[in-house]
Scaffold this motif. Structure first.
Motif, PDB file in Angstrom:
ATOM      1  N   LEU A 119      52.687  45.680  37.831  1.00 29.99           N
ATOM      2  CA  LEU A 119      53.454  45.534  38.993  1.00 29.99           C
ATOM      3  C   LEU A 119      54.702  44.596  38.949  1.00 29.99           C
ATOM      4  O   LEU A 119      54.521  43.280  38.179  1.00 29.99           O
ATOM      5  N   VAL A 120      55.811  45.137  39.153  1.00 21.44           N
ATOM      6  CA  VAL A 120      57.074  44.400  39.021  1.00 21.44           C
ATOM      7  C   VAL A 120      57.494  43.968  40.604  1.00 21.44           C
ATOM      8  O   VAL A 120      57.430  44.918  41.417  1.00 21.44           O
ATOM      9  N   ILE A 121      57.629  42.746  40.879  1.00 22.64           N
ATOM     10  CA  ILE A 121      58.037  42.378  42.140  1.00 22.64           C
ATOM     11  C   ILE A 121      59.720  42.021  41.935  1.00 22.64           C
ATOM     12  O   ILE A 121      59.901  40.737  41.295  1.00 22.64           O
ATOM     13  N   HIS A 162      44.332  37.660  45.117  1.00 19.64           N
ATOM     14  CA  HIS A 162      43.824  38.918  45.267  1.00 19.64           C
ATOM     15  C   HIS A 162      43.582  39.578  43.616  1.00 19.64           C
ATOM     16  O   HIS A 162      42.851  40.444  43.629  1.00 19.64           O
ATOM     17  N   CYS A 163      44.271  38.994  42.712  1.00 16.05           N
ATOM     18  CA  CYS A 163      44.202  39.593  41.471  1.00 16.05           C
ATOM     19  C   CYS A 163      44.267  38.126  40.289  1.00 16.05           C
ATOM     20  O   CYS A 163      45.338  38.041  39.696  1.00 16.05           O
ATOM     21  N   PRO A 164      43.395  37.444  40.470  1.00 15.75           N
ATOM     22  CA  PRO A 164      43.457  36.209  39.630  1.00 15.75           C
ATOM     23  C   PRO A 164      43.457  36.640  38.005  1.00 15.75           C
ATOM     24  O   PRO A 164      43.971  35.515  37.428  1.00 15.75           O
ATOM     25  N   ASP A 165      42.835  37.549  37.904  1.00 16.86           N
ATOM     26  CA  ASP A 165      42.884  37.799  36.210  1.00 16.86           C
ATOM     27  C   ASP A 165      44.251  38.583  35.865  1.00 16.86           C
ATOM     28  O   ASP A 165      44.191  39.012  34.582  1.00 16.86           O
ATOM     29  N   ALA A 213      45.694  46.846  42.126  1.00 17.30           N
ATOM     30  CA  ALA A 213      44.587  46.039  41.064  1.00 17.30           C
ATOM     31  C   ALA A 213      45.474  45.968  39.905  1.00 17.30           C
ATOM     32  O   ALA A 213      44.942  46.264  38.858  1.00 17.30           O
ATOM     33  N   PRO A 214      46.705  45.300  39.654  1.00 13.18           N
ATOM     34  CA  PRO A 214      47.487  45.370  38.419  1.00 13.18           C
ATOM     35  C   PRO A 214      46.830  44.680  37.247  1.00 13.18           C
ATOM     36  O   PRO A 214      46.135  43.536  37.430  1.00 13.18           O
TER      37      PRO A 214
END
Length: 429
Positions: free
Chosen positions: A9-11, A103-106, A81-82
């Motif tokens: 995911l690119v923000i 939400h996606c700590p890993d 879930a990236p």
């Protein structure tokens, strides 16, 4: 059994515009490196669409508009879930970092710095102060600082530097476009080298013959007018450098191209002086190939300069400043000339314009420099390898970055509460 493709995911601070800015070009080069690995990429941004946005879906990249201070992003990233989240500029890490961690700590957190904005801003302030003292200045040797400890002193007390470098600590890896900036961060700000990865502009070095000297004409300058260093360079050319060139070459013509041309720029258009403001170039490489000399008299800035890489790609020698060439070359000759004053820049431009042999040498120096330092085939795989290595050792990597963990704890809590307050306030309006 095949492993599922890595999800990225690119923000984005903005939607990438590779034909408008070096930052947009660099983002597309990074995305291409990911595509070459077969990674599944989603590009998101809270920004409005620009005029010259890249066609990402045609490359197989998903697009998603997102909102600032809106919990809809939480549902979006939970569903996606990236495996890797890349923040384009530190402001996006400030805005969305806490949501990503929650939400996606890993997910591996990567920061694309583009250049050190705090360094660029500090240099701009130094130039402004210098011009207040010496408004008629011609020689900017005092402004082009070679000592990184002086640059550190300029930056250290600024809020912008504190925000930007804190974001670097909070991320697992930060992509640095310039070796000079890596040196500044590691030696003076004491950022651990393990948090940084050198990722310059990445291109395919040209192998075909360049357009020769006799088929070229005129001078060219190019750069997004919204970028403050470019606008300053245009004004310096108009008021100081170009008049000196015209004194020696009365028939000389300068074509100034740039995206998002404002009225203040078109007001400089003056064919009688050979100063032509041409607006946006549909094909920057085409107009660069037609020019004999690329002028890039930058008095402040940071990172490495896309216009000078484009000049090398087109076999167009450049005349620039130490700021323009910073972090771009090595111990081999520069593909053109580097000078510090308006008079020296003008003299160098005129001499190179009329010297077929020196011009041809500069052209070949550019080809060699691209092959040595900017090859996509080297830097693209190196970037992917570094990210995969970091993912495989993520827990250990984060334990070794306690400062980043501490900064995330404090900033993300405050940012979370502020974002939730803004969202609640917006709902009540």
């Amino acid at each position: 059994m095949n492993q599922p493709a890595t999800k990225v995911l690119v923000i984005g601070y903005v939607w990438p515009e590779p034909r408008s800015s070096a930052a947009g070009g660099h983002m597309m080069q990074i995305l291409q490196s990911f595509l070459d690995q077969g990674w599944d990429i989603t590009f998101s941004s809270p920004a409005t669409l620009g005029e010259h946005k890249a066609d990402l879906p045609s490359l197989g990249i998903h697009e998603c508009a997102i909102e600032l201070n809106n919990s809809s992003f939480d549902d979006f990233i939970r569903t996606l879930a990236p495996d890797i989240v890349l923040f384009d500029r530190f402001m996006m890490e400030e805005q969305f970092g806490w949501r990503v961690e929650k939400h996606c700590p890993d997910a591996l957190r990567v920061l694309e710095t583009s250049d050190l904005q705090s360094l660029r801003d500090a240099r701009q302030q130094r130039l402004k102060e210098y011009l207040k003292r010496k408004p008629e200045a011609d020689d900017f040797g005092a402004v082009f600082c070679d000592a990184l400890d002086e640059e550190f002193q300029l930056m250290a007390d600024s809020d912008l530097a504190k925000r930007e470098i804190a974001a670097i600590y909070r991320c697992d890896i930060s992509l640095m476009i310039s070796e000079v900036e890596i040196q500044l961060l590691t030696e003076h700000f004491k950022v651990p080298a393990a948090l940084l990865h050198g990722c310059p502009l990445m291109v395919e070095a040209p192998t075909a013959a360049f357009a020769p000297f006799e088929d070229r004409a005129h001078f060219l300058s190019i750069g997004n007018f919204r970028h403050a260093p470019n606008w300053d360079a245009v004004l310096w050319m108009k008021n100081s450098v170009w008049p000196l060139i015209r004194q020696q070459l009365p028939g000389a013509q300068l074509h100034v191209y740039g995206a998002y041309t404002p009225p203040k720029a078109t007001a400089l258009h003056n064919p009688a002086q050979g100063f032509h403001v041409m607006n946006w170039a549909e094909d920057a490489l085409q107009v660069m190939t037609a020019a004999r000399i690329c002028l890039a008299p930058l008095r402040f800035g940071a990172g490495i300069k896309g216009k000078l890489v484009d000049a090398m790609l087109c076999g167009t020698p450049s005349v620039t400043t130490p700021i323009g060439a910073e972090g771009m070359g090595d111990d081999q000759p520069w593909p053109g000339v580097i000078e510090r004053s308006a008079s020296a820049l003008a003299a160098a431009a005129v001499a190179l314009y009329q010297d077929p042999e020196g011009w041809a040498r500069a052209q070949e120096n550019g080809r060699r420099l691209l092959a040595r330092r900017y090859a996509q085939e080297i830097h693209g795989p190196a970037l992917v390898e570094r990210l995969e290595q970091c993912r495989s050792q993520l827990a250990e990597h984060r334990r070794n970055n306690f400062t980043g963990s501490m900064l995330r704890h404090h900033l993300h809590k405050s940012t979370q509460y502020m974002a939730q307050w803004i969202e609640a306030k917006n709902r009540s309006v």
